[in-house]
Design a protein around this motif. Structure first.
Motif, PDB file in Angstrom:
ATOM      1  N   LYS A 367       0.818  -1.211   0.000  1.00  0.00           N
ATOM      2  CA  LYS A 367       0.000   0.000   0.000  1.00  0.00           C
ATOM      3  C   LYS A 367       0.856   1.267   0.000  1.00  0.00           C
ATOM      4  O   LYS A 367       0.619   2.190  -0.769  1.00  0.00           O
ATOM      5  CB  LYS A 367      -0.901  -0.031   1.230  1.00  0.00           C
ATOM      6  N   LYS A 368       1.848   1.296   0.871  1.00  0.00           N
ATOM      7  CA  LYS A 368       2.642   2.515   0.986  1.00  0.00           C
ATOM      8  C   LYS A 368       3.999   2.424   0.304  1.00  0.00           C
ATOM      9  O   LYS A 368       4.666   3.432   0.112  1.00  0.00           O
ATOM     10  CB  LYS A 368       2.843   2.868   2.463  1.00  0.00           C
ATOM     11  N   SER A 369       4.443   1.213   0.016  1.00  0.00           N
ATOM     12  CA  SER A 369       5.740   1.049  -0.641  1.00  0.00           C
ATOM     13  C   SER A 369       5.504   0.412  -1.999  1.00  0.00           C
ATOM     14  O   SER A 369       5.209  -0.769  -2.088  1.00  0.00           O
ATOM     15  CB  SER A 369       6.654   0.156   0.192  1.00  0.00           C
ATOM     16  N   LYS A 370       5.597   1.240  -3.034  1.00  0.00           N
ATOM     17  CA  LYS A 370       5.267   0.763  -4.377  1.00  0.00           C
ATOM     18  C   LYS A 370       6.503   0.262  -5.112  1.00  0.00           C
ATOM     19  O   LYS A 370       7.628   0.643  -4.805  1.00  0.00           O
ATOM     20  CB  LYS A 370       4.637   1.892  -5.193  1.00  0.00           C
ATOM     21  N   GLY A 371       6.217  -0.547  -6.127  1.00  0.00           N
ATOM     22  CA  GLY A 371       7.270  -0.950  -7.045  1.00  0.00           C
ATOM     23  C   GLY A 371       8.151  -2.068  -6.523  1.00  0.00           C
ATOM     24  O   GLY A 371       7.734  -2.852  -5.669  1.00  0.00           O
ATOM     25  N   THR A 372       9.364  -2.086  -7.053  1.00  0.00           N
ATOM     26  CA  THR A 372      10.297  -3.148  -6.697  1.00  0.00           C
ATOM     27  C   THR A 372      11.485  -2.559  -5.960  1.00  0.00           C
ATOM     28  O   THR A 372      11.684  -1.356  -5.962  1.00  0.00           O
ATOM     29  CB  THR A 372      10.821  -3.839  -7.963  1.00  0.00           C
ATOM     30  N   LYS A 373      12.248  -3.427  -5.347  1.00  0.00           N
ATOM     31  CA  LYS A 373      13.419  -2.967  -4.593  1.00  0.00           C
ATOM     32  C   LYS A 373      14.568  -3.946  -4.813  1.00  0.00           C
ATOM     33  O   LYS A 373      14.359  -5.151  -4.792  1.00  0.00           O
ATOM     34  CB  LYS A 373      13.050  -2.898  -3.102  1.00  0.00           C
ATOM     35  N   ALA A 374      15.741  -3.380  -4.991  1.00  0.00           N
ATOM     36  CA  ALA A 374      16.931  -4.225  -5.156  1.00  0.00           C
ATOM     37  C   ALA A 374      17.536  -4.539  -3.795  1.00  0.00           C
ATOM     38  O   ALA A 374      17.563  -3.685  -2.911  1.00  0.00           O
ATOM     39  CB  ALA A 374      17.957  -3.510  -6.025  1.00  0.00           C
ATOM     40  N   PHE A 375      17.983  -5.749  -3.632  1.00  0.00           N
ATOM     41  CA  PHE A 375      18.630  -6.161  -2.391  1.00  0.00           C
ATOM     42  C   PHE A 375      19.939  -6.868  -2.705  1.00  0.00           C
ATOM     43  O   PHE A 375      20.033  -7.592  -3.682  1.00  0.00           O
ATOM     44  CB  PHE A 375      17.750  -7.138  -1.609  1.00  0.00           C
ATOM     45  N   SER A 376      20.912  -6.651  -1.840  1.00  0.00           N
ATOM     46  CA  SER A 376      22.138  -7.422  -1.938  1.00  0.00           C
ATOM     47  C   SER A 376      22.024  -8.516  -0.885  1.00  0.00           C
ATOM     48  O   SER A 376      22.056  -8.239   0.305  1.00  0.00           O
ATOM     49  CB  SER A 376      23.359  -6.561  -1.643  1.00  0.00           C
ATOM     50  N   LEU A 377      21.851  -9.728  -1.332  1.00  0.00           N
ATOM     51  CA  LEU A 377      21.644 -10.852  -0.428  1.00  0.00           C
ATOM     52  C   LEU A 377      22.991 -11.519  -0.162  1.00  0.00           C
ATOM     53  O   LEU A 377      23.593 -12.093  -1.071  1.00  0.00           O
ATOM     54  CB  LEU A 377      20.661 -11.837  -1.066  1.00  0.00           C
ATOM     55  N   VAL A 378      23.465 -11.409   1.059  1.00  0.00           N
ATOM     56  CA  VAL A 378      24.792 -11.950   1.378  1.00  0.00           C
ATOM     57  C   VAL A 378      24.779 -12.659   2.730  1.00  0.00           C
ATOM     58  O   VAL A 378      23.745 -12.760   3.376  1.00  0.00           O
ATOM     59  CB  VAL A 378      25.871 -10.839   1.393  1.00  0.00           C
ATOM     60  N   GLY A 379      25.907 -13.127   3.147  1.00  0.00           N
ATOM     61  CA  GLY A 379      26.022 -13.782   4.436  1.00  0.00           C
ATOM     62  C   GLY A 379      25.928 -15.292   4.292  1.00  0.00           C
ATOM     63  O   GLY A 379      26.284 -15.858   3.260  1.00  0.00           O
ATOM     64  N   LYS A 380      25.376 -15.937   5.314  1.00  0.00           N
ATOM     65  CA  LYS A 380      25.333 -17.400   5.333  1.00  0.00           C
ATOM     66  C   LYS A 380      24.111 -17.905   4.558  1.00  0.00           C
ATOM     67  O   LYS A 380      23.207 -18.520   5.113  1.00  0.00           O
ATOM     68  CB  LYS A 380      25.278 -17.876   6.782  1.00  0.00           C
ATOM     69  N   VAL A 381      24.084 -17.611   3.274  1.00  0.00           N
ATOM     70  CA  VAL A 381      22.960 -18.039   2.453  1.00  0.00           C
ATOM     71  C   VAL A 381      23.531 -18.690   1.199  1.00  0.00           C
ATOM     72  O   VAL A 381      24.606 -18.318   0.731  1.00  0.00           O
ATOM     73  CB  VAL A 381      22.034 -16.836   2.143  1.00  0.00           C
ATOM     74  N   LYS A 382      22.819 -19.692   0.699  1.00  0.00           N
ATOM     75  CA  LYS A 382      23.383 -20.480  -0.409  1.00  0.00           C
ATOM     76  C   LYS A 382      23.581 -19.657  -1.671  1.00  0.00           C
ATOM     77  O   LYS A 382      24.625 -19.711  -2.305  1.00  0.00           O
ATOM     78  CB  LYS A 382      22.484 -21.673  -0.688  1.00  0.00           C
ATOM     79  N   ASN A 383      22.535 -18.929  -2.082  1.00  0.00           N
ATOM     80  CA  ASN A 383      22.662 -18.145  -3.306  1.00  0.00           C
ATOM     81  C   ASN A 383      22.884 -16.684  -2.964  1.00  0.00           C
ATOM     82  O   ASN A 383      21.937 -15.933  -2.790  1.00  0.00           O
ATOM     83  CB  ASN A 383      21.391 -18.252  -4.155  1.00  0.00           C
ATOM     84  N   THR A 384      24.119 -16.287  -2.857  1.00  0.00           N
ATOM     85  CA  THR A 384      24.337 -14.867  -2.591  1.00  0.00           C
ATOM     86  C   THR A 384      24.294 -14.113  -3.909  1.00  0.00           C
ATOM     87  O   THR A 384      24.558 -14.671  -4.957  1.00  0.00           O
ATOM     88  CB  THR A 384      25.710 -14.602  -1.951  1.00  0.00           C
ATOM     89  N   GLY A 385      23.941 -12.870  -3.849  1.00  0.00           N
ATOM     90  CA  GLY A 385      23.926 -12.078  -5.068  1.00  0.00           C
ATOM     91  C   GLY A 385      22.973 -10.914  -4.988  1.00  0.00           C
ATOM     92  O   GLY A 385      22.509 -10.537  -3.907  1.00  0.00           O
ATOM     93  N   LEU A 386      22.708 -10.361  -6.151  1.00  0.00           N
ATOM     94  CA  LEU A 386      21.905  -9.158  -6.245  1.00  0.00           C
ATOM     95  C   LEU A 386      20.534  -9.512  -6.801  1.00  0.00           C
ATOM     96  O   LEU A 386      20.440 -10.165  -7.835  1.00  0.00           O
ATOM     97  CB  LEU A 386      22.610  -8.186  -7.187  1.00  0.00           C
ATOM     98  N   ILE A 387      19.485  -9.081  -6.117  1.00  0.00           N
ATOM     99  CA  ILE A 387      18.143  -9.446  -6.558  1.00  0.00           C
ATOM    100  C   ILE A 387      17.236  -8.220  -6.556  1.00  0.00           C
ATOM    101  O   ILE A 387      17.506  -7.243  -5.858  1.00  0.00           O
ATOM    102  CB  ILE A 387      17.531 -10.523  -5.626  1.00  0.00           C
ATOM    103  N   GLU A 388      16.181  -8.270  -7.342  1.00  0.00           N
ATOM    104  CA  GLU A 388      15.172  -7.205  -7.305  1.00  0.00           C
ATOM    105  C   GLU A 388      13.796  -7.844  -7.243  1.00  0.00           C
ATOM    106  O   GLU A 388      13.472  -8.731  -8.024  1.00  0.00           O
ATOM    107  CB  GLU A 388      15.291  -6.300  -8.542  1.00  0.00           C
ATOM    108  N   LEU A 389      13.014  -7.367  -6.290  1.00  0.00           N
ATOM    109  CA  LEU A 389      11.729  -7.997  -6.002  1.00  0.00           C
ATOM    110  C   LEU A 389      10.666  -6.946  -5.747  1.00  0.00           C
ATOM    111  O   LEU A 389      10.982  -5.839  -5.333  1.00  0.00           O
ATOM    112  CB  LEU A 389      11.844  -8.804  -4.708  1.00  0.00           C
ATOM    113  N   PRO A 390       9.389  -7.321  -5.940  1.00  0.00           N
ATOM    114  CA  PRO A 390       8.340  -6.372  -5.569  1.00  0.00           C
ATOM    115  C   PRO A 390       8.374  -6.141  -4.063  1.00  0.00           C
ATOM    116  O   PRO A 390       8.667  -7.060  -3.298  1.00  0.00           O
ATOM    117  CB  PRO A 390       7.051  -7.088  -5.966  1.00  0.00           C
ATOM    118  N   MET A 391       8.079  -4.923  -3.654  1.00  0.00           N
ATOM    119  CA  MET A 391       7.969  -4.618  -2.230  1.00  0.00           C
ATOM    120  C   MET A 391       6.896  -5.522  -1.636  1.00  0.00           C
ATOM    121  O   MET A 391       5.905  -5.841  -2.296  1.00  0.00           O
ATOM    122  CB  MET A 391       7.518  -3.171  -2.037  1.00  0.00           C
TER     123      MET A 391
END
Lengths: 628, 254
Positions: A367-391
């Motif tokens: 409702k208040k946060s429109k569109g998509t947002k890019a995230f840098s997914l890092v740390g102890k996670v299998k697929n690290t990398g750069l992603i963009e997702l809907p809010m």
């Protein structure tokens, strides 16, 4: 050639698309910073060499392109084959002839190079089918990985500058503003201020001269989304800025990039020069009569220069220190003139918003946060990398579906969002939909979109200490609460992790955090206590254990933790080799022991033990056992 | 002219002043270390925090701001002694006392807030410098900029370039005189003055023989103001004597 009218631009676009289609088959080599570090440049060169030597460009219409970051940095260097949409991971230059032979000419897959899904160990050939990519929606990063960032025609073939053409020839500046308002886009730098509201406030400020700035001073540990955008699709940033300038009636723009991003600086510079040559930037853009030019300013890398007022001071050649923003920079910004400063990702989204319409953007998100947002997914996670997702995507979806879950399938403990000033979110909030409000409610923030996943081998006191250490280094030192407060806070944390904690320390931390939040001059100091307060809120018992029991429950803090090999050790000898201080003794196939006097509690043995036969225990417990 | 309410008391001030002035006009005491009349407010020490509410905001909504650099506005409500204001001030002074445990001014201000001893780790190298920035700002204001803050964060220091005698310094002592804790040291004699490790020749009044100004300062002022250098060399005593002579002449005429 210079574009003098919209018709000419449209003609150029058609031509660019034709050029793009002339290659029936394409090899896209990711040349983002991550892949370059693992040898992507050599891979791209080998492909180019092979194609030339074998004459494949003519024969099968094969072309190779060095693109920006595909995001899946964990698996680099990445190579995508089009039109099949096939993805090869961890490609090395020496395998290029084999790939050409088998995959291009023989239409045969090389299983070893295909992505293996950690969930079921299945090999997935198609780019689009891989969970990491399948679940993404790309707006700001729409062309990254698809275009050669140094090739303007390639960008135009992928719809770059269509937003500029539309804004200049089909819309009035006010209509552009309205469109951005309809989109509901908010600042992607972290604070989440509505873009349109910021622009309107600047437009309403008196004066003829105003500036449009781009904040490319991304400095959070673990965040690299702005870097990837500037490196992989600099034209999206220029396009957004031109549209913004058109809406505001500004004629001068600056991009402030940190000098630690050399590739971003080069690619932006190339993009600016190319765009100027074609008349997409500079005087009389596309023959519309509108003038706007952009210059690059390279920052020295101070974290605080990402703060708007410090950035503007630094840009003006002064010391990068924040000032009180009781008078907004939209009225008195750079050189005390009205200024709009937006983040790289914000600007990158503007072109798409104008091209597709604000309603298209607003249809995504919450409702208040429109569109998509890019995230840098890092740390102890299998697929690290750069992603963009809907809010509004949940943390669980991001970490477990896209990220593939925690590394080595260890238990999830927390995710740190929003950079050093963000907070740690525990497991029971994993179903939190990610948007500006929800993250703030949870005691964290959107920040620049960094997400650091932590497993059970993470001490939350130590994590908070790490971020405090970073901020202590990066505080400018202008105001007392931030300069002195951070140092004192760090001293308390040092005592905690070294087992010198005292009753009352938690209350002292809270009082100091409160004083810093209320008293600091800029957001760096005001938000510096976030990692402290969020870990205290969700992991208070760990603090108490450090103080009362002189124990680190996660077994991380070295001064408090001892390691012990349990009876089910099968004597594989792996820990023996891993130990840096030769503290482990034992012969193969027999129970090993750790000599406590030599052990430095680094945990290397525990990390490598295949049978989980090493456990941590508080040093104090070990000491009391010895007395008995 | 805007009218504000400070701690319940109505006060009317000029258009373009800051909250601190309104607070003082209303008789409310707001401590500050980095503010100085005549210099642009800086907002660094954070002692002058107050609670402020604009007329258009809800009655119970207050924002904490620094009084020294927040512009006044019609209908504002200001509270200078709310609980959180006092708590924040105490944290700031507690921190400053840890930094400067031996500095009388800080000891006194802390004591006024009920702090006898700091609750934080004492600075192993006690200093009198509170990094209020007054010295560098006054130096900029004079148009010299001989000293500046170096490094950042906890390592921040006030120093001349490369910690060497500053080439641009004119020895005017403005930095030392403005320093609220007398941290900046200098030596003065009838012949020479030293500050920041740089030595200056003193110009003496031709009549009284007393040292008046450094040569560098007289030249700097003369160049900037267009007033002859000799004017700056004249001591106050000399000027008074000159004036007295005029009166003598007047009596003769009578």
């Amino acid at each position: 050639m210079r574009i003098e009218s919209k018709d000419q631009f449209d003609a150029l676009r058609t031509e660019a698309k034709k050029l793009e289609d002339s290659h029936k088959r394409k090899i896209l080599v990711c040349c983002g910073t991550g892949c370059l570090a693992t040898g992507a440049k050599e891979v791209a060169e080998s492909f180019a060499k092979e194609i030339e030597e074998r004459g494949l460009d003519v024969e099968v219409g094969l072309g190779v392109k060095s693109t920006g970051c595909h995001g899946f940095c964990e698996r680099g260097p990445l190579v995508v084959f089009q039109p099949e949409g096939l993805l090869y991971t961890k490609v090395q230059a020496k395998r290029v002839p084999e790939i050409i032979e088998k995959t291009i000419l023989g239409e045969e897959l090389i299983p070893g190079l295909l992505y293996k899904n950690p969930a079921d160990n299945e090999r997935i050939p198609a780019y689009e089918e891989i969970p990491f990519y399948k679940n993404q929606v790309r707006v700001a990063m729409r062309n990254i990985g698809r275009i050669d960032p140094t090739d303007l025609m390639d960008a135009i073939a992928h719809d770059a500058y269509t937003g500029v053409a539309k804004a200049l020839f089909e819309m009035t500046p006010d209509e552009v503003l309205d469109e951005v308002e309809v989109s509901g886009q908010r600042g992607r730098g972290g604070a989440g201020f509505y873009t349109a509201r910021k622009w309107r406030s600047c437009k309403a400020a008196p004066g003829d001269r105003r500036f449009v700035l781009c904040n490319g001073d991304e400095g959070d540990p673990g965040a690299f989304k702005d870097r990837s955008i500037m490196e992989g699709d600099p034209h999206s940033v220029l396009e957004g800025m031109i549209i913004g300038a058109c809406a505001l009636g500004a004629h001068e723009g600056f991009i402030y990039v940190r000098d630690e991003y050399p590739l971003a600086v080069v690619n932006l510079q190339v993009a600016i020069v190319e765009a100027r040559k074609l008349g997409l930037l500079g005087e009389n853009i596309m023959g519309s009569g509108f003038d706007f030019d952009i210059q690059i300013s390279r920052g020295g890398g101070a974290f605080v220069c990402g703060e708007s007022s410090a950035l503007m001071r630094s840009l003006a050649g002064k010391t990068g220190e924040p000032r009180a923003k009781y008078v907004h920079s939209t009225e008195k910004g750079l050189f005390d003139l009205p200024t709009v400063l937006n983040n790289v990702e914000t600007w990158a989204g503007i072109g798409a918003i104008i091209h597709h319409g604000g309603a298209w953007f607003a249809a995504m998100g919450t409702k208040k946060s429109k569109g998509t947002k890019a995230f840098s997914l890092v740390g102890k996670v299998k697929n690290t990398g750069l992603i963009e997702l809907p809010m509004g995507t949940t943390l669980r979806h991001i970490i477990f579906d896209i990220g593939g879950g925690v590394l080595k399938d260890r238990p999830f403990k927390a995710v740190q969002t929003g950079g050093p000033s963000g907070g740690c979110i525990p497991e029971d909030l994993l179903d939190l939909p990610v948007d500006y409000e929800k993250l703030t409610e949870a005691g964290s923030m959107m920040g620049s979109g960094g997400m650091i996943v932590m497993d059970d081998r993470t001490c939350m006191v130590d994590v908070a200490r790490y971020f405090l250490g970073f901020l202590t280094e990066e505080s400018c030192g202008k105001c007392t609460p931030c300069r002195e407060g951070l140092k004192q806070m760090l001293a308390i944390y040092d005592a905690l992790i070294e087992g010198r904690g005292r009753e009352g320390d938690i209350e002292k931390i809270e009082a100091l955090a409160n004083g810093m939040q209320l008293g600091s001059l800029c957001e760096l100091g005001k938000s510096a206590p976030n990692p402290v307060l969020s870990t205290l809120k969700y992991f208070r018992s760990e603090y108490e254990a450090h103080i009362r029991d002189r124990a680190c429950p996660a077994g991380i803090c070295r001064e408090l933790t001892a390691f012990e090999i349990m009876d089910d050790c099968d004597g594989c000898h792996v820990c023996f080799k891993a130990c840096p201080t030769e503290a482990i003794e034992g012969t193969i196939k027999e129970l090993h022991v750790i000599h406590q006097d030599l052990c430095i509690s680094c945990g290397a043995c525990l990390d490598v033990c295949p049978t989980d036969s090493i456990r941590t225990l508080p040093k104090i417990e070990l000491a009391s056992r010895e007395v008995v | 002219m805007p009218t504000l309410r400070v701690n319940g008391r109505k006060v009317t001030v000029e258009e373009d002043v800051y909250l601190l002035e309104a607070c003082r006009a209303a008789g409310a005491e707001v401590p500050t270390l980095c503010n100085f009349d005549g210099l642009e407010p800086w907002g660094g020490c954070r002692l002058c925090v107050v609670d402020m509410s604009l007329a258009k905001w809800d009655d119970d909504w207050f924002k904490m701001v620094t009084a020294c650099n927040h512009p006044v506005e019609e209908g504002m409500t200001v509270i200078t002694d709310s609980e959180r204001v006092l708590a924040t001030r105490r944290v700031v002074l507690d921190l400053l006392l840890a930094r400067c445990p031996e500095t009388p001014l800080i000891q006194q201000l802390a004591r006024e807030q009920g702090i006898e001893e700091t609750s934080y780790e004492l600075n192993p190298e006690p200093t009198d410098c509170i990094l209020c920035g007054l010295c560098t700002r006054v130096c900029d204001h004079i148009g010299v900029s001989a000293i500046a803050s170096t490094d950042r964060g906890w390592g921040r220091e006030i120093a001349p370039p490369f910690n060497e005698p500053p080439p641009d310094c004119i020895g005017c002592l403005a930095c030392a005189e403005i320093c609220p804790t007398d941290h900046i040291k200098f030596t003065n004699s009838n012949i020479r003055r030293t500050i920041w490790g740089k030595e200056f020749e003193m110009l003496r009044d031709p009549k009284t023989g007393e040292a008046v100004i450094t040569r560098a300062q007289a030249e700097h002022f003369a160049a900037r103001s267009g007033v002859p250098k000799s004017y700056f060399e004249t001591s106050d005593k000399s000027k008074r004597l000159e004036l007295a002579k005029t009166f003598e002449k007047l009596q003769v005429v009578k």
